[in-house]
Design an enzyme around this catalytic site. Structure first.
Site, PDB file in Angstrom:
ATOM      1  N   LYS A  92      -9.838  83.608  56.707  1.00 22.86           N
ATOM      2  CA  LYS A  92      -8.592  84.242  57.152  1.00 22.86           C
ATOM      3  C   LYS A  92      -8.073  85.257  56.143  1.00 22.86           C
ATOM      4  CE  LYS A  92      -5.243  80.686  55.728  1.00 22.86           C
ATOM      5  NZ  LYS A  92      -4.132  79.843  56.192  1.00 22.86           N
ATOM      6  N   ARG A 116      -7.353  62.932  40.968  1.00 24.15           N
ATOM      7  CA  ARG A 116      -8.497  63.732  40.552  1.00 24.15           C
ATOM      8  C   ARG A 116      -8.366  64.119  39.082  1.00 24.15           C
ATOM      9  NH1 ARG A 116      -9.170  68.994  39.733  1.00 24.15           N
ATOM     10  NH2 ARG A 116      -7.284  69.755  40.736  1.00 24.15           N
ATOM     11  N   TRP A 122     -10.542  86.708  59.763  1.00 22.05           N
ATOM     12  CA  TRP A 122     -10.693  86.060  61.070  1.00 22.05           C
ATOM     13  C   TRP A 122     -10.031  84.703  60.941  1.00 22.05           C
ATOM     14  CZ3 TRP A 122     -14.426  86.790  65.422  1.00 22.05           C
ATOM     15  CH2 TRP A 122     -14.801  88.135  65.545  1.00 22.05           C
ATOM     16  N   SER A 160     -12.629  69.098  40.622  1.00 24.72           N
ATOM     17  CA  SER A 160     -12.528  69.629  41.981  1.00 24.72           C
ATOM     18  C   SER A 160     -13.501  70.781  42.174  1.00 24.72           C
ATOM     19  CB  SER A 160     -11.113  70.113  42.267  1.00 24.72           C
ATOM     20  OG  SER A 160     -10.760  71.123  41.357  1.00 24.72           O
ATOM     21  N   HIS A 188       0.399  68.415  39.569  1.00 27.97           N
ATOM     22  CA  HIS A 188      -0.051  68.868  38.250  1.00 27.97           C
ATOM     23  C   HIS A 188       1.158  68.908  37.336  1.00 27.97           C
ATOM     24  CE1 HIS A 188      -1.651  71.452  35.118  1.00 27.97           C
ATOM     25  NE2 HIS A 188      -2.849  71.364  35.633  1.00 27.97           N
ATOM     26  N   PHE A 242     -10.816  68.140  28.431  1.00 24.48           N
ATOM     27  CA  PHE A 242      -9.926  68.216  29.580  1.00 24.48           C
ATOM     28  C   PHE A 242      -9.385  66.828  29.883  1.00 24.48           C
ATOM     29  CE2 PHE A 242      -8.547  70.997  33.030  1.00 24.48           C
ATOM     30  CZ  PHE A 242      -8.659  72.230  32.408  1.00 24.48           C
ATOM     31  N   GLU A 244      -4.183  73.360  32.531  1.00 21.37           N
ATOM     32  CA  GLU A 244      -4.351  72.270  31.580  1.00 21.37           C
ATOM     33  C   GLU A 244      -5.042  72.755  30.304  1.00 21.37           C
ATOM     34  OE1 GLU A 244      -5.379  68.680  33.641  1.00 21.37           O
ATOM     35  OE2 GLU A 244      -6.497  67.944  31.921  1.00 21.37           O
ATOM     36  N   SER A 293      -9.813  84.157  48.331  1.00 17.25           N
ATOM     37  CA  SER A 293      -9.495  82.737  48.530  1.00 17.25           C
ATOM     38  C   SER A 293      -8.882  82.173  47.250  1.00 17.25           C
ATOM     39  CB  SER A 293     -10.758  81.960  48.867  1.00 17.25           C
ATOM     40  OG  SER A 293     -11.278  82.433  50.087  1.00 17.25           O
ATOM     41  N   GLY A 327     -13.936  79.238  55.926  1.00 14.25           N
ATOM     42  CA  GLY A 327     -13.365  79.251  54.581  1.00 14.25           C
ATOM     43  C   GLY A 327     -14.302  79.902  53.578  1.00 14.25           C
ATOM     44  N   LEU A 373       0.602  77.909  38.349  1.00 10.87           N
ATOM     45  CA  LEU A 373      -0.028  76.933  37.463  1.00 10.87           C
ATOM     46  C   LEU A 373      -0.145  77.458  36.033  1.00 10.87           C
ATOM     47  CD1 LEU A 373      -1.637  74.257  37.128  1.00 10.87           C
ATOM     48  CD2 LEU A 373      -3.683  75.605  37.548  1.00 10.87           C
ATOM     49  N   GLN A 429      -1.900  65.396  44.521  1.00  9.48           N
ATOM     50  CA  GLN A 429      -1.764  65.486  43.073  1.00  9.48           C
ATOM     51  C   GLN A 429      -0.659  66.456  42.672  1.00  9.48           C
ATOM     52  OE1 GLN A 429      -4.928  67.324  40.262  1.00  9.48           O
ATOM     53  NE2 GLN A 429      -4.856  65.160  39.799  1.00  9.48           N
ATOM     54  N   GLU A 483     -12.139  70.846  48.813  1.00  7.34           N
ATOM     55  CA  GLU A 483     -10.848  70.161  48.888  1.00  7.34           C
ATOM     56  C   GLU A 483     -10.505  69.721  50.306  1.00  7.34           C
ATOM     57  OE1 GLU A 483      -7.684  72.278  46.976  1.00  7.34           O
ATOM     58  OE2 GLU A 483      -6.178  70.809  47.578  1.00  7.34           O
ATOM     59  N   HIS A 536      -0.407  70.323  43.651  1.00  5.71           N
ATOM     60  CA  HIS A 536      -1.552  71.054  43.114  1.00  5.71           C
ATOM     61  C   HIS A 536      -2.869  70.763  43.819  1.00  5.71           C
ATOM     62  CE1 HIS A 536      -4.004  73.090  40.180  1.00  5.71           C
ATOM     63  NE2 HIS A 536      -4.660  71.994  39.873  1.00  5.71           N
ATOM     64  N   TYR A 537      -2.994  69.552  44.367  1.00  3.65           N
ATOM     65  CA  TYR A 537      -4.298  69.214  44.918  1.00  3.65           C
ATOM     66  C   TYR A 537      -4.158  68.113  45.960  1.00  3.65           C
ATOM     67  CZ  TYR A 537      -9.245  68.215  45.264  1.00  3.65           C
ATOM     68  OH  TYR A 537     -10.511  68.059  45.740  1.00  3.65           O
ATOM     69  N   ARG A 543      -3.540  63.487  35.057  1.00  3.48           N
ATOM     70  CA  ARG A 543      -2.386  64.221  35.563  1.00  3.48           C
ATOM     71  C   ARG A 543      -1.309  63.336  36.168  1.00  3.48           C
ATOM     72  NH1 ARG A 543      -6.040  69.142  38.073  1.00  3.48           N
ATOM     73  NH2 ARG A 543      -6.402  70.127  36.056  1.00  3.48           N
TER      74      ARG A 543
END
Lengths: 271, 572
Positions: B41, B386, B161, B391, B238, B122, B251, B47, B15, B248, B236, B375, B351-352, B282
């Site tokens: 990948k 969260r 990959w 995150s 959102h 936030f 926020e 990402s 990743g 998205l 989650q 994550e 969302h999460y 959230r």
């Protein structure tokens, strides 16, 4: 929001697997779209409902990851950032980005570009190595200083600028607008002290002097970055250095932050 | 005899988002003799971490009233007391260093007039501690990290990959199997230590903020290798996903003063969180929105995607033009709406994934040599819900922690080879079993049905009956999926094959989400059961662990670690 009317459009898509086929071909598909359908949505609909062998590079679908640059009606565009109906054509022609080797169908090979990018040392170069890994404060940077480079940091590496560049089309060694822009992004950052180290590559026959200033790079950029301007500014920096014999000597103030100190004990191995 | 292609690394990272790239830099900087490999990948810089807009939380100005304890408490309270407090305390202490490291590596953090790093409010944070870079924070952080990897000759990134399985024997990590997508070659990639940083499971849902790549691969691979998945019932939603795409709307829009309104034009949050209003956490805002919609105070949307309004029209145009540029672009381009003139149609959106691969407080899994970060991992620092900006902080902190530990671990570790039987079995599964053979129904149809099922039954409001119906359907889908059917038989960039492997993984993880959710007969954080609407600390102040068995997930529970803050009622 009213229920959207669906309209059928024709897609003419470039198909090619160079490993097993002699020549590319064009394949046609019909697909229903509405007001909000993007070219990427339509391509994925084709892939998932009609022809799973179609290869497309995609990920975020919101114009920030840079995966889905392709030739749409002969222009470099992000498929996810182009609504089908805004193209205003009955037949939509989709092909891989020009100036890249084709892996399969709409998927092109970026590895050469990524390798080339390393030549310009695309990262902050400083001499206070200990501070870089174990910070004791923040480097001061005013909003004005930030504005000098931030535009050039908006690049998402979709590679469409290189695809549109007439010089990249003929000189495979040319660094190209994407990489030169990235180099200027660092050179124009007050925190960076690496101008001299990047000179050899930028100030070469395949560097910034090779640009013809066609500016097609800036015209196709989906994020409003202006690589043509970055290249001009690189040239200015080089000329200034040649004439005045100086490169910018930058000094950045470190504002200490007391509360972040403290040593961390980590476990070794497994329990 | 079959001889697999083999490659080697010391530290192997799966990743290339925030956690993966941060881990790579840390591991490489410990010692330049350590070979660090990142398998991704996608192209590494693509990402989905690039998409986060809002920011990253950290205590920067204690002299102005913020503190580690305050940040930790906000996080604990936000988690509905399910977060492990020792881990949360560790994380918030490291967070400021990570903000400064990024700053030193070129991150264009937005600044105060005096040249120091700016912060904004936030949701759920009681102090303005979100560090941000306009509303493109994720793009810039990813760029900063990706660029910085180029400084290290001992980091090698393998773009595109696809990792298919973990090689684990005798409780020890020995590497992975992977496909080089460009030519379809199969490899055993051997390594002394591994870090799973593959992100969350958002594509289990049809209406989601996640990019197409978030198919829970790392979670499924770990689960199949015998590592439990923790707290997977907590997904989650959102509050503000753009209807109909699910993109998205950060926020930041509410952080800068945006309002939520129902079809009567009321700021309905006054009835749910009179103090914090739109900036409540959230889970609370999402439930409020769905209640408004379900009680007829929403607007009708396409395909049942009814919505409420996110109203920015009262904000000064400069605020929108300067601080919310990306949001403006998204609203105009994807929604056909100018947010300075019209409200934006929004609805709660997947969302999460609060849950993930079970790790200890330092990011270590139960398998020697294997870590998980970001994550994909569940430490747990987010518990049942969260907070925004926490995150990306977790990704940076745990990327750092796991990268450092993995590097130290490999220095003292000699390599042990995986058995070729293990590799051969995986090669046969994919190439003989699926690519050349293969059976089952159209995998894309299965995926669509899976996403619709999860969206219908495992959304903001849940109940036992619906969740059980969903589990029945997902198990039917598993049967109908068969081994997975691949139409594209070529080797080169065979996305069809990769998609089938992904959907296979999604089916495993969906089952875990549902089984965990059915078992938890209480409401906590993002997991809200209409049939059990109260939090139940007597029976449920504990983490779910789901282990893979032939009969489906087997559940166990472990206690929540509490240091300073005993559970209390959660009010905003």
């Amino acid at each position: 929001m009213s229920v959207d009317k669906e309209i059928e459009v024709r897609f003419k898509i470039f198909r090619f697997n160079p490993k097993i086929e002699f020549a590319p071909s064009w394949q046609e598909y019909k697909v229903k779209v509405n007001r909000s359908t993007t070219v990427l949505d339509a391509l994925l609909k084709i892939k998932e409902e009609q022809d799973p062998t179609l290869a497309i590079r995609y990920s975020c679908r919101q114009a920030v990851c840079g995966s889905c640059g392709m030739m749409i009606n002969d222009k470099q565009m992000l498929a996810c950032f182009t609504r089908v109906l805004e193209l205003g054509s009955d037949v939509i022609k989709v092909a891989p980005l020009k100036n890249y080797r084709i892996i399969k169908d709409l998927v092109t090979d970026f590895n050469e570009l990524f390798q080339k990018e390393k030549q310009v040392k695309p990262y902050i170069i400083r001499h206070d190595l200990e501070e870089l890994l174990s910070p004791t404060g923040t480097y001061k940077q005013t909003e004005d200083e930030l504005l000098r480079y931030i535009q050039f940091a908006d690049c998402i590496e979709c590679g469409m600028c290189n695809s549109a560049c007439p010089v990249s089309a003929t000189d495979p060694l040319y660094l190209g607008p994407m990489i030169l822009n990235r180099a200027y992004r660092f050179i124009s950052d007050p925190r960076d002290l690496g101008f001299e180290q990047r000179l050899k590559v930028i100030d070469s026959e395949h560097g910034c002097w090779r640009c013809h200033f066609a500016a097609s790079c800036s015209a196709v950029c989906p994020k409003g970055v202006d690589p043509a301007k970055a290249i001009q500014l690189l040239r200015r920096a080089l000329v200034k250095k040649a004439i005045l014999g100086i490169s910018s000597s930058k000094k950045v103030e470190l504002i200490p932050m007391e509360h972040i100190k403290g040593k961390l004990e980590l476990p070794r191995g497994w329990r | 005899m079959f001889m697999p292609n083999k490659l080697e690394a010391d530290v192997l990272i799966i990743g290339s988002g925030l956690a993966g790239l941060r881990a790579a830099i840390e591991a490489a900087s410990v010692d330049n003799s350590i070979q660090v490999v990142v398998l991704t990948k996608v192209h590494a810089m693509r990402s989905h971490s690039v998409a986060y807009a809002g920011g990253t939380a950290a205590v920067l100005y204690p002299e102005e009233g913020d503190s580690f304890d305050l940040h930790a408490f906000d996080t604990v309270k936000g988690s509905d007391y399910l977060g492990d407090q020792d881990a949360i305390e560790l994380m918030v202490r490291i967070a400021p260093q990570e903000i400064l490291r990024l700053e030193h590596w070129g991150m264009p953090w937005s600044r105060r007039p005096d040249g120091r790093i700016a912060q904004r409010p936030f949701g759920g944070h009681s102090f303005d501690r979100a560090c941000f870079a306009a509303d493109k924070t994720g793009l810039y952080v990813m760029q900063t990290l990706y660029n910085t990897t180029h400084k290290y000759d001992n980091i090698e990134i393998f773009h595109e990959w696809y990792v298919t399985s973990l090689l684990v024997e005798d409780g020890e990590f020995k590497g992975v199997t992977a496909i080089d997508m460009k030519n379809g070659e199969f490899y055993a990639f051997e390594a002394k230590a591994g870090i799973i940083a593959t992100g969350g499971a958002g594509r289990l849902y049809s209406f989601t903020t996640y990019g197409h790549s978030a198919t829970a691969d790392g979670l499924a691979m770990a689960y199949r290798a015998g590592i439990p998945l923790k707290d997977m019932e907590f997904i989650q939603f959102h509050p503000t996903g753009l209807v109909p795409q699910g993109i998205l709307i950060s926020e930041a829009a509410r952080g800068e003063g945006g309002y939520l309104r129902n079809n009567k034009g009321e700021r309905f949050m006054k009835d749910y969180a009179p103090q914090k209003m739109e900036l409540a956490p959230r889970d609370i805002v999402s439930r409020a929105m769905m209640k408004e919609i379900l009680e007829g105070r929403g607007f009708p949307g396409p395909n049942g995607l009814d919505y409420v309004h996110l109203d920015l029209t009262h904000l000064a145009e400069e605020v929108i033009d300067e601080k919310l540029t990306e949001i403006k672009m998204i609203a105009i381009k994807f929604g056909g709406i100018d947010p300075t003139k019209e409200p934006i149609p929004v609805r709660p959106v997947a969302h999460y994934t609060m849950g993930g691969i079970h790790t200890d407080v330092y990011g270590r899994t139960d398998i020697r040599g294997l870590f998980a970060a970001g994550e994909a991992a569940c430490v747990s620092v987010h518990g049942a819900n969260r907070l925004g900006c926490n995150s990306t902080m977790e990704c940076l902190v745990y990327g750092y922690l796991t990268g450092k530990q993995a590097a130290e671990y490999v220095k003292e570790k000699s390599k042990s080879d995986p058995s070729s039987e293990l590799i051969l079995t995986e090669e046969r599964r994919i190439f003989d079993g699926i690519l050349r053979g293969g059976n089952g129904e159209d995998p894309y149809l299965i995926k669509k049905e899976l996403q619709n099922t999860m969206s219908k039954y495992a959304y903001v409001f849940r109940d036992g009956e619906g969740l059980s119906e969903a589990l029945k359907r997902v198990r039917e889908l598993r049967q109908r999926f068969g081994t997975g059917r691949v139409m594209d038989k070529s080797r080169e960039f065979n996305q069809n094959l990769i998609n089938v492997l992904e959907i296979d993984m999604m089916l495993d993880v969906a089952e875990v989400v549902l089984v965990s959710a059915i078992a938890r007969t209480e409401s906590r954080g993002a997991h809200y059961r209409l049939d059990y609407p109260k939090r139940d600390d007597v029976n449920w102040l504990k983490h779910t662990l789901a282990y893979k068995t032939v009969d489906g997930p087997r559940l166990e529970y472990i206690p929540v670690r509490i240091t300073k803050w005993p559970p209390a009622e959660r009010k905003y």
